[in-house]
Design a protein around this motif. Structure first.
Motif, short mmCIF file in Angstrom:
data_model
loop_
_atom_site.label_atom_id
_atom_site.label_comp_id
_atom_site.label_asym_id
_atom_site.label_seq_id
_atom_site.Cartn_x
_atom_site.Cartn_y
_atom_site.Cartn_z
N MET A 1 41.69 24.27 42.98
CA MET A 1 40.74 25.07 42.24
C MET A 1 41.45 25.70 41.04
SD MET A 1 38.13 27.97 43.60
CE MET A 1 38.01 27.08 45.12
N LYS A 2 41.11 25.20 39.85
CA LYS A 2 41.71 25.74 38.64
C LYS A 2 41.17 27.16 38.43
CE LYS A 2 40.09 22.48 36.09
NZ LYS A 2 39.75 21.62 34.96
N GLU A 3 42.06 28.03 38.03
CA GLU A 3 41.67 29.42 37.83
C GLU A 3 41.35 29.66 36.36
OE1 GLU A 3 44.39 32.13 39.74
OE2 GLU A 3 44.93 30.57 41.16
N SER A 4 40.33 30.42 36.14
CA SER A 4 39.90 30.74 34.80
C SER A 4 40.17 32.20 34.51
CB SER A 4 38.40 30.45 34.66
OG SER A 4 37.91 30.97 33.45
N PRO A 5 40.60 32.51 33.30
CA PRO A 5 40.81 33.92 32.97
C PRO A 5 39.49 34.71 32.91
CG PRO A 5 41.29 32.51 31.07
CD PRO A 5 41.01 31.62 32.23
N GLU A 6 38.36 33.98 32.87
CA GLU A 6 37.06 34.64 32.84
C GLU A 6 36.75 35.34 34.16
OE1 GLU A 6 34.12 31.75 31.81
OE2 GLU A 6 35.27 31.03 30.09
N PHE A 7 37.39 34.89 35.22
CA PHE A 7 37.14 35.46 36.54
C PHE A 7 38.37 36.25 36.97
CE2 PHE A 7 34.70 31.50 36.31
CZ PHE A 7 33.42 32.01 36.44
N ALA A 8 38.13 37.28 37.70
CA ALA A 8 39.23 38.15 38.13
C ALA A 8 39.75 37.70 39.49
CB ALA A 8 38.76 39.60 38.18
N PHE A 9 40.54 36.63 39.50
CA PHE A 9 41.14 36.17 40.75
C PHE A 9 42.27 37.12 41.13
CE2 PHE A 9 39.37 32.09 39.24
CZ PHE A 9 38.65 31.73 40.37
N THR A 10 42.35 37.43 42.38
CA THR A 10 43.43 38.29 42.85
C THR A 10 44.73 37.51 42.88
OG1 THR A 10 43.14 37.74 45.17
CG2 THR A 10 41.81 39.58 44.31
N ASN A 11 45.81 38.22 42.87
CA ASN A 11 47.12 37.59 42.99
C ASN A 11 47.22 36.86 44.33
OD1 ASN A 11 49.73 37.00 42.02
ND2 ASN A 11 50.56 38.55 43.42
N GLU A 12 46.67 37.47 45.37
CA GLU A 12 46.68 36.84 46.70
C GLU A 12 45.96 35.49 46.67
OE1 GLU A 12 47.40 36.10 50.66
OE2 GLU A 12 48.31 37.59 49.36
N PHE A 13 44.80 35.44 45.99
CA PHE A 13 44.07 34.17 45.88
C PHE A 13 44.92 33.13 45.17
CE2 PHE A 13 41.62 31.11 43.51
CZ PHE A 13 40.79 30.59 44.49
N SER A 14 45.56 33.52 44.07
CA SER A 14 46.40 32.58 43.31
C SER A 14 47.54 32.04 44.16
CB SER A 14 46.96 33.27 42.07
OG SER A 14 45.93 33.65 41.20
N VAL A 15 48.17 32.90 44.91
CA VAL A 15 49.28 32.46 45.77
C VAL A 15 48.77 31.49 46.83
CG1 VAL A 15 50.94 33.24 47.50
CG2 VAL A 15 50.72 34.48 45.34
N GLN A 16 47.67 31.85 47.51
CA GLN A 16 47.11 30.98 48.55
C GLN A 16 46.63 29.64 47.97
OE1 GLN A 16 47.36 31.43 51.83
NE2 GLN A 16 48.54 33.24 51.22
N ASN A 17 46.04 29.68 46.80
CA ASN A 17 45.58 28.48 46.12
C ASN A 17 46.76 27.55 45.84
OD1 ASN A 17 43.57 26.86 44.88
ND2 ASN A 17 43.96 27.80 42.88
N TYR A 18 47.84 28.10 45.33
CA TYR A 18 49.04 27.32 45.05
C TYR A 18 49.64 26.75 46.34
CZ TYR A 18 53.96 26.32 44.49
OH TYR A 18 55.18 25.72 44.57
#
Length: 172
Positions: A66-83
Motif C-alpha cells: 500500500m503506497k502511502e500518500s502525503p494527503e493522508f495522515a498515516f501514522t508512523n506505526e502504520f508505515s513501519v507495519q506496512n514496510y
C-alpha cells in the motif's frame, strides 16, 4: 524472480476505473500468471479499499504494498507495519520462486502422460497433477507441503513402476 507492478499503470487515465479487474496492473499480472502461475507478483497500490486488496489476492497476486500518500495522515506505526509486511511478502516470494520450475516440470510430465492410451487413466493422472499443483502453490505449512508431495510421490510411483495395467474391459 519477482514482478513488482503498480495497479494503475495508466496514470490519470485510470482515475475513472472502479472495478479492480479493469486496472492495467491487474491485466498485466493476469498475463504474467497465465504464462506461469508460479511467477511471483506483488502489486503496488494507493488503494486501501478492502475489496480492491481482496480482488488482487483472489486474482493471484502474491502480495501487495500500500503506497502511502502525503494527503493522508498515516501514522508512523502504520508505515513501519506496512514496510515489514512488504519485506515479509518479498522474502516469501523469493522462497517460493521454485514454483516457476515446478509448474514447467508438471507441464513436461503432462506431455508424457498424454501419450498414455486409456483416457480414464490419463485423466486421473492429469487430475492428480492438477491437485498437486493446487496443493503446493497454496502450501504455507510443513504439513501442507508434506501432503502435496505425498500426492506427487504417489503419481510418480504409479508412472515409474508401470503399476497399472489394462483389464479386458478396457479399464485400468
Amino acid at each position: 524472480d519477482l514482478y513488482l507492478i503498480d495497479l494503475r499503470l495508466g496514470g490519470l487515465e485510470a482515475d475513472g476505473i472502479l472495478k479492480p479487474d479493469d486496472f492495467s496492473g491487474m491485466k498485466v499480472m493476469r498475463k504474467i500468471k497465465s504464462i506461469n502461475p508460479g511467477n511471483q507478483v506483488i502489486i503496488f497500490t494507493a488503494s486501501n479499499k478492502v475489496w480492491n486488496l481482496k480482488a488482487l489476492l483472489d486474482a493471484g497476486a502474491d502480495g501487495y504494498y500500500m503506497k502511502e500518500s502525503p494527503e493522508f495522515a498515516f501514522t508512523n506505526e502504520f508505515s513501519v507495519q506496512n514496510y515489514l509486511r512488504f519485506k515479509d511478502d518479498v522474502q516469501r516470494c523469493f522462497d517460493r520462486s521454485y514454483l516457476k520450475s515446478v509448474y514447467l516440470d508438471i507441464q513436461d510430465i503432462k506431455v508424457y502422460i498424454n501419450k498414455i492410451g486409456s483416457t480414464d487413466f490419463k485423466n486421473e493422472l492429469l487430475n492428480q497433477f492438477d491437485l498437486f499443483w493446487s496443493m503446493i502453490s497454496k502450501s504455507i505449512s510443513e504439513t501442507d507441503y508434506a501432503y502435496s508431495f505425498i500426492n506427487l510421490y504417489f503419481v510418480i510411483e504409479i508412472i515409474n513402476k508401470n503399476s497399472y495395467q489394462q483389464t479386458t474391459d478396457g479399464k485400468w
